[in-house]
Design a protein around this motif. Sequence first.
Motif, PDB file in Angstrom:
ATOM      1  N   THR A   2      -1.220   6.522  -2.276  1.00 49.11           N
ATOM      2  CA  THR A   2       0.223   6.353  -2.348  1.00 49.11           C
ATOM      3  C   THR A   2       0.550   5.021  -2.964  1.00 49.11           C
ATOM      4  OG1 THR A   2       0.190   5.406  -0.133  1.00 49.11           O
ATOM      5  CG2 THR A   2       0.581   7.774  -0.298  1.00 49.11           C
ATOM      6  N   THR A   4       2.881   1.680  -3.214  1.00 51.26           N
ATOM      7  CA  THR A   4       3.784   0.828  -2.471  1.00 51.26           C
ATOM      8  C   THR A   4       3.902  -0.486  -3.189  1.00 51.26           C
ATOM      9  OG1 THR A   4       1.974  -0.047  -1.152  1.00 51.26           O
ATOM     10  CG2 THR A   4       3.140   1.844  -0.250  1.00 51.26           C
ATOM     11  N   HIS A   8       4.709   0.537  -6.597  1.00 53.35           N
ATOM     12  CA  HIS A   8       5.630   1.600  -6.236  1.00 53.35           C
ATOM     13  C   HIS A   8       6.971   1.407  -6.928  1.00 53.35           C
ATOM     14  CE1 HIS A   8       7.298   4.815  -3.865  1.00 53.35           C
ATOM     15  NE2 HIS A   8       8.219   4.021  -3.351  1.00 53.35           N
ATOM     16  N   MET A 175       9.288   1.644   7.491  1.00 56.52           N
ATOM     17  CA  MET A 175       8.647   2.602   6.588  1.00 56.52           C
ATOM     18  C   MET A 175       7.749   1.890   5.578  1.00 56.52           C
ATOM     19  SD  MET A 175       9.555   5.491   7.699  1.00 56.52           S
ATOM     20  CE  MET A 175       8.917   6.493   6.363  1.00 56.52           C
ATOM     21  N   GLU A 176       8.215   0.751   5.068  1.00 59.12           N
ATOM     22  CA  GLU A 176       7.372  -0.007   4.141  1.00 59.12           C
ATOM     23  C   GLU A 176       6.108  -0.510   4.822  1.00 59.12           C
ATOM     24  OE1 GLU A 176       9.801  -3.064   2.570  1.00 59.12           O
ATOM     25  OE2 GLU A 176      10.953  -1.736   1.230  1.00 59.12           O
ATOM     26  N   LEU A 178       4.626   0.893   7.413  1.00 60.18           N
ATOM     27  CA  LEU A 178       3.732   2.038   7.616  1.00 60.18           C
ATOM     28  C   LEU A 178       3.054   2.449   6.315  1.00 60.18           C
ATOM     29  CD1 LEU A 178       5.912   4.225  10.014  1.00 60.18           C
ATOM     30  CD2 LEU A 178       3.955   2.811  10.601  1.00 60.18           C
ATOM     31  N   ARG A 179       3.809   2.381   5.207  1.00 58.60           N
ATOM     32  CA  ARG A 179       3.219   2.734   3.924  1.00 58.60           C
ATOM     33  C   ARG A 179       2.121   1.752   3.530  1.00 58.60           C
ATOM     34  NH1 ARG A 179       7.526   2.567   1.219  1.00 58.60           N
ATOM     35  NH2 ARG A 179       8.138   4.734   1.458  1.00 58.60           N
ATOM     36  N   GLU A 180       2.377   0.458   3.765  1.00 55.36           N
ATOM     37  CA  GLU A 180       1.358  -0.546   3.457  1.00 55.36           C
ATOM     38  C   GLU A 180       0.126  -0.356   4.327  1.00 55.36           C
ATOM     39  OE1 GLU A 180       3.242  -4.280   3.906  1.00 55.36           O
ATOM     40  OE2 GLU A 180       4.430  -4.120   2.054  1.00 55.36           O
ATOM     41  N   ALA A 182      -0.876   2.461   5.596  1.00 57.83           N
ATOM     42  CA  ALA A 182      -1.570   3.655   5.110  1.00 57.83           C
ATOM     43  C   ALA A 182      -2.401   3.329   3.870  1.00 57.83           C
ATOM     44  CB  ALA A 182      -0.562   4.760   4.803  1.00 57.83           C
ATOM     45  N   ASP A 183      -1.811   2.540   2.954  1.00 53.80           N
ATOM     46  CA  ASP A 183      -2.564   2.155   1.759  1.00 53.80           C
ATOM     47  C   ASP A 183      -3.770   1.291   2.126  1.00 53.80           C
ATOM     48  OD1 ASP A 183      -0.830   3.518   0.194  1.00 53.80           O
ATOM     49  OD2 ASP A 183       0.336   1.786  -0.437  1.00 53.80           O
ATOM     50  N   GLU A 186      -6.381   3.482   3.576  1.00 56.51           N
ATOM     51  CA  GLU A 186      -7.041   4.278   2.541  1.00 56.51           C
ATOM     52  C   GLU A 186      -8.026   3.447   1.742  1.00 56.51           C
ATOM     53  OE1 GLU A 186      -5.799   7.336  -1.085  1.00 56.51           O
ATOM     54  OE2 GLU A 186      -4.271   6.293   0.091  1.00 56.51           O
TER      55      GLU A 186
END
Length: 432
Positions: A2, A4, A8, A175-176, A178-180, A182-183, A186
């Motif tokens: 994803t 970000t 992003h 949300m940012e 959580l996205r960070e 997740a990245d 990963e």
Amino acid sequence: MTATGEDHVTARGGPWWWARRRSAVFDVSLAVVSALECGAEGYPFASDAGIPVAAGVVFGVLAGSVLLVRRRWPIAVVLVSIAITPAQMGFLMGVVGLYTLAACELPRRIVGSLAGMSLVATLIVTFVKTRQDMVRGDLDLGDWFVPFAAITMSLGFTAPPVLLGLYVGARRRLMESLRERADSLERELQLLAERAEERAEWARNEERTRIAREMHDVVAHRVSLMVVHAAALQAVARKDPEKAVRNAALVGDMGRQALTELREMLGVLRSGGGERRERAASMPLAAVGVAAAAAASRAADDEGPCLAEIEDLVGQSAAAGMVVDLTVEGDARSYAPEVEQTAYRVVQEALTNVHKHAAGAKTYVRLAHRVSEIAMQVENEPPEAAASSARLPSGGNGLVGMKERVAALGGVFVSGPTDAGGFRVSAVIPAS
């Protein structure tokens, strides 16, 4: 993966400071509506201020257009809305500006200060306007209505956009985050997968090396003795038929022993292969390296040659015509299987090298049992010039394999020619 952060934002391709084209269109639309609102409110402002109507309209349009930069400079938008509050214009700009200010990542003291200034400005203007309307007779209510209307209007125009902006900003930052995360997770998983693949490749290489070493130790010694006996058989076949028969029997025994050891080794490598393949199908990638390493060391843990078989090993070389002397010092005792197997392989490979490179030379095998270690030495004298050679090939891997075996157990391995012209192989292995 994803996208970000900067990647992003860049991927969405908005113009200027906007992250997306949709955001740009939305802000332009708000700015147009705000400019029209402020321009319409410029008519009564021009009349009350005694200035030309066109000047009031232009002033209102310019002031309302400031809403276009609300994402880039939200503080400036709020300050402009506060500044034009006495002119009774810019209510849309004030509400949207406060929302944008609260949603931005600004210190709470700045948000609170500007929201308080907007509240006070709206409160004063509403209070004065309502009071004037009551004096002119436009409103026929009690005196209580003036402060009530002022407080209600000021809170209504200030509190909801600020609270909504704080909520939306907190949710956006969550949300940012959580996205960070997740990245980051990963990337860590990808790194772990790469490391697991490296460990698996290392384990496979180690297993190949170990198998090659075992095959060399098993095949080289037996086949070398078979070649030596075959050469002797060829020499005495007509002169001494009885000795030729004994040599032929020895060659057969050597071949059967070599085949037996090869079958045992192949059986160890093949055992459990189907079960391991079934487990590998559902095994996480991170566990591949550990499983491969375990598979690589499984065969080494099985029972192999031991020190008690060294006398038979020496006897086989003696039967092949080598003059070999075995000396054992200290009290014999049992060691760990890998220690006994390594000691046996060192003596075996050293005797094989004597058959290859110093046929007919007298050889001394010494084995010493010490308190915390076991030492072995195989030394041969210079070969006789008249000694026959069976022309055994050499791959140059024997000494390397012995050194690797001894070093893997924390021991010391030394090899080299002697002053008398012979060759000496020495090794010391810790007992535990």
